[in-house]
Design a protein around this motif. Structure first.
Motif, mmCIF file in Angstrom:
data_model
loop_
_atom_site.group_PDB
_atom_site.id
_atom_site.type_symbol
_atom_site.label_atom_id
_atom_site.label_comp_id
_atom_site.label_asym_id
_atom_site.label_seq_id
_atom_site.Cartn_x
_atom_site.Cartn_y
_atom_site.Cartn_z
ATOM 1 N N ILE A 103 0.846 -1.186 0.000
ATOM 2 C CA ILE A 103 0.000 0.000 0.000
ATOM 3 C C ILE A 103 0.885 1.240 0.000
ATOM 4 N N VAL A 104 0.439 2.282 -0.709
ATOM 5 C CA VAL A 104 1.206 3.523 -0.822
ATOM 6 C C VAL A 104 0.301 4.694 -0.452
ATOM 7 N N PHE A 105 0.837 5.592 0.354
ATOM 8 C CA PHE A 105 0.171 6.855 0.661
ATOM 9 C C PHE A 105 1.007 7.986 0.063
ATOM 10 N N THR A 106 0.341 9.071 -0.316
ATOM 11 C CA THR A 106 1.080 10.256 -0.754
ATOM 12 C C THR A 106 0.730 11.429 0.151
ATOM 13 N N GLY A 107 1.691 12.353 0.271
ATOM 14 C CA GLY A 107 1.528 13.484 1.177
ATOM 15 C C GLY A 107 0.700 14.618 0.629
ATOM 16 N N GLY A 108 0.101 14.449 -0.546
ATOM 17 C CA GLY A 108 -0.751 15.484 -1.120
ATOM 18 C C GLY A 108 -1.375 15.012 -2.415
ATOM 19 N N TYR A 109 -2.290 15.809 -2.944
ATOM 20 C CA TYR A 109 -3.011 15.425 -4.158
ATOM 21 C C TYR A 109 -2.153 15.581 -5.404
ATOM 22 N N THR A 110 -1.302 16.593 -5.455
ATOM 23 C CA THR A 110 -0.433 16.769 -6.610
ATOM 24 C C THR A 110 0.535 15.604 -6.725
ATOM 25 N N LEU A 111 1.090 15.177 -5.604
ATOM 26 C CA LEU A 111 1.994 14.033 -5.595
ATOM 27 C C LEU A 111 1.245 12.756 -5.978
ATOM 28 N N TYR A 112 0.008 12.644 -5.540
ATOM 29 C CA TYR A 112 -0.823 11.493 -5.911
ATOM 30 C C TYR A 112 -1.032 11.437 -7.422
ATOM 31 N N GLN A 113 -1.354 12.581 -8.026
ATOM 32 C CA GLN A 113 -1.568 12.605 -9.470
ATOM 33 C C GLN A 113 -0.314 12.171 -10.218
ATOM 34 N N ALA A 114 0.842 12.518 -9.702
ATOM 35 C CA ALA A 114 2.101 12.163 -10.356
ATOM 36 C C ALA A 114 2.437 10.682 -10.214
ATOM 37 N N LYS A 115 1.922 10.021 -9.163
ATOM 38 C CA LYS A 115 2.349 8.649 -8.879
ATOM 39 C C LYS A 115 1.221 7.620 -8.930
ATOM 40 N N LYS A 116 0.000 8.070 -9.207
ATOM 41 C CA LYS A 116 -1.158 7.177 -9.069
ATOM 42 C C LYS A 116 -1.118 5.986 -10.016
ATOM 43 N N ASN A 117 -0.414 6.094 -11.127
ATOM 44 C CA ASN A 117 -0.360 4.977 -12.079
ATOM 45 C C ASN A 117 0.802 4.023 -11.813
ATOM 46 N N ARG A 118 1.501 4.250 -10.721
ATOM 47 C CA ARG A 118 2.656 3.408 -10.417
ATOM 48 C C ARG A 118 2.342 2.322 -9.387
ATOM 49 N N HIS A 119 1.131 2.332 -8.854
ATOM 50 C CA HIS A 119 0.766 1.308 -7.864
ATOM 51 C C HIS A 119 -0.736 1.086 -7.881
ATOM 52 N N HIS A 120 -1.152 -0.156 -7.612
ATOM 53 C CA HIS A 120 -2.581 -0.501 -7.667
ATOM 54 C C HIS A 120 -3.341 -0.083 -6.408
ATOM 55 N N ASN A 121 -2.616 0.232 -5.341
ATOM 56 C CA ASN A 121 -3.269 0.515 -4.049
ATOM 57 C C ASN A 121 -2.635 1.762 -3.448
ATOM 58 N N ILE A 122 -2.917 2.912 -4.079
ATOM 59 C CA ILE A 122 -2.290 4.170 -3.682
ATOM 60 C C ILE A 122 -3.378 5.176 -3.306
ATOM 61 N N HIS A 123 -3.122 5.942 -2.230
ATOM 62 C CA HIS A 123 -4.154 6.810 -1.670
ATOM 63 C C HIS A 123 -3.544 8.142 -1.249
ATOM 64 N N PRO A 124 -4.185 9.269 -1.603
ATOM 65 C CA PRO A 124 -3.679 10.581 -1.180
ATOM 66 C C PRO A 124 -4.123 10.932 0.240
ATOM 67 N N PHE A 125 -3.181 11.360 1.050
ATOM 68 C CA PHE A 125 -3.474 11.858 2.390
ATOM 69 C C PHE A 125 -2.681 13.142 2.608
ATOM 70 N N PRO A 126 -3.266 14.282 2.227
ATOM 71 C CA PRO A 126 -2.553 15.555 2.381
ATOM 72 C C PRO A 126 -2.377 15.936 3.842
ATOM 73 N N SER A 127 -1.629 16.992 4.051
ATOM 74 C CA SER A 127 -1.343 17.460 5.407
ATOM 75 C C SER A 127 -2.623 17.674 6.197
ATOM 76 N N SER A 128 -2.619 17.197 7.419
ATOM 77 C CA SER A 128 -3.775 17.368 8.290
ATOM 78 C C SER A 128 -3.390 18.301 9.435
ATOM 79 N N ILE A 129 -4.123 18.197 10.534
ATOM 80 C CA ILE A 129 -3.940 19.217 11.571
ATOM 81 C C ILE A 129 -4.313 18.692 12.945
ATOM 82 N N ASP A 130 -3.592 19.177 13.929
ATOM 83 C CA ASP A 130 -3.928 18.979 15.336
ATOM 84 C C ASP A 130 -4.592 20.282 15.800
ATOM 85 N N LYS A 131 -5.909 20.370 15.565
ATOM 86 C CA LYS A 131 -6.610 21.645 15.748
ATOM 87 C C LYS A 131 -6.501 22.188 17.164
ATOM 88 N N GLU A 132 -6.696 21.343 18.147
ATOM 89 C CA GLU A 132 -6.693 21.824 19.534
ATOM 90 C C GLU A 132 -5.362 22.478 19.887
#
Length: 366
Positions: free
Chosen positions: A140-169
């Motif tokens: 399984i592959v995760f990417t750190g953003g959507y732009t990076l996902y678009q660049a790498k999405k065809n290189r793996h069958h199980n790849i998912h974008p997870f951009p920067s999140s936040i610790d709101k509190e």
């Protein structure tokens, strides 16, 4: 409870960012061993220390250059034997670690591609080839953003974008009254602030031009300087380099800024970045001005939450607009609505579900 062996290019105590946010959450349900990049020592050995619920492993090699990867492989094997680890997952932040871990047989292999490391200054020439091997090895592959996902999405069958999140509190604390830190309290207003790693991605020339054009504005720059010469940084009476700060200290500094900056140059090293600081600035209640980074334009710029400045003139114009505002209540409500479902806890839950769904025996996922 699973053992997770994480191999990273980042030292745990360098800057608190994506790996720390995610792995401290995984450590609540698993035993996480965080392998930092090898460093020089008097002999070949390792040290293990516990911090933030993580077993942080520092590997040392003597300066003898012969058989480096073989010696690292033996060191990794010794660590697994000493810690009685026989069943485990492998989690990679850097493909370079394959040079001494390709022999391992994890139940699941995870590649969290948080940046396009091959575009960074001093990137090893073999990194791209090793990344191709890692794509073949990973379940399984995760990417750190959507732009990076678009660049790498065809290189793996199980790849998912997870951009920067936040610790709101954590960053909501910047909306409360707190004392101005000692090294900042004597800096005049208006203050425009930035925190993060100051390296080849930081737009030195933009800072230089804006600071020269507006000598009555003061620029607070927080973070370590790496891979660039400190002598190249612009110097002026209205530019204040305060050095690295602890993650816990950041809201205290931000509380006393007027505007926050995402000041990245537009070059190959920033093409795929998804700056974690963007939602953090917003959660702190600060107006944000950013250079045209793709993962900031979409979604933050398109939602009119962040100003996108493509020149020093437009940066100054947006700052002048914000500095004349008397009330930001409606904008802040919009920010809070936008960030309502964003959190590292949610990102962890989604990642954990995807990892648990990996079927190693058939190399498929459900």
């Amino acid at each position: 409870m699973n053992n997770i062996l994480c191999f990273s290019h980042l030292q745990w105590n360098f800057v608190y960012q994506r790996p720390q946010h995610l792995l401290t959450r995984f450590a609540k349900q698993n035993k996480v061993f965080y392998f930092e990049e090898p460093r020089s020592g008097l002999s070949d050995f390792y040290e293990l220390k516990l911090q933030d619920g993580i077993s942080i492993i520092q590997m040392f090699l003597s300066d003898d250059c012969e058989n480096r990867n073989l010696r690292l492989k033996k060191l990794v094997n010794k660590i697994l034997a000493d810690q009685h680890i026989s069943n485990y997952y492998c989690w990679y932040y850097t493909p370079m670690a394959l040079e001494y871990t390709s022999h391992l047989k994890p139940a699941v292999t995870i590649y969290d591609s948080m940046d396009e490391l091959s575009a960074f200054r001093f990137a090893p020439p073999q990194l791209l080839e090793l990344e191709e091997q890692l794509f073949k090895k990973a379940d399984i592959v995760f990417t750190g953003g959507y732009t990076l996902y678009q660049a790498k999405k065809n290189r793996h069958h199980n790849i998912h974008p997870f951009p920067s999140s936040i610790d709101k509190e954590h960053f909501l604390a910047a909306r409360r009254n707190t004392p101005d830190p000692q090294d900042q309290k004597n800096i005049p207003h208006p203050r425009l602030g930035f925190y993060g790693v100051i390296d080849e991605r930081f737009d030195i020339e933009l800072l230089r031009e804006i600071a020269f054009s507006r000598p009555d504005w003061h620029f607070v720059i927080i973070g370590p300087v790496v891979k660039i010469d400190k002598k190249d940084l612009p110097k002026a009476q209205n530019i204040h380099y305060l050095g690295p700060k602890k993650y816990s200290e950041l809201p205290d500094y931000m509380r006393h800024w007027d505007i926050a900056m995402v000041m990245f140059a537009i070059n190959e090293s920033t093409e795929f970045i998804s700056p974690t600081k963007t939602p953090e600035y917003l959660a702190a209640g600060l107006p944000v001005i950013s250079t045209p980074i793709k993962d900031v334009i979409k979604p933050y710029g398109e939602a009119n939450l962040v100003y996108i400045a493509d020149s020093a003139d437009s940066f100054i114009a947006y700052a002048e607009k914000e500095l004349t505002k008397k009330c930001r209540k409606k904008w802040l409500m919009k920010v809070d609505d936008f960030l309502a479902n964003e959190s590292w806890d949610n990102t962890f839950e989604k990642m954990n579900l995807l990892i648990n769904n990996v079927k190693k025996s058939s190399q498929k996922y459900v």
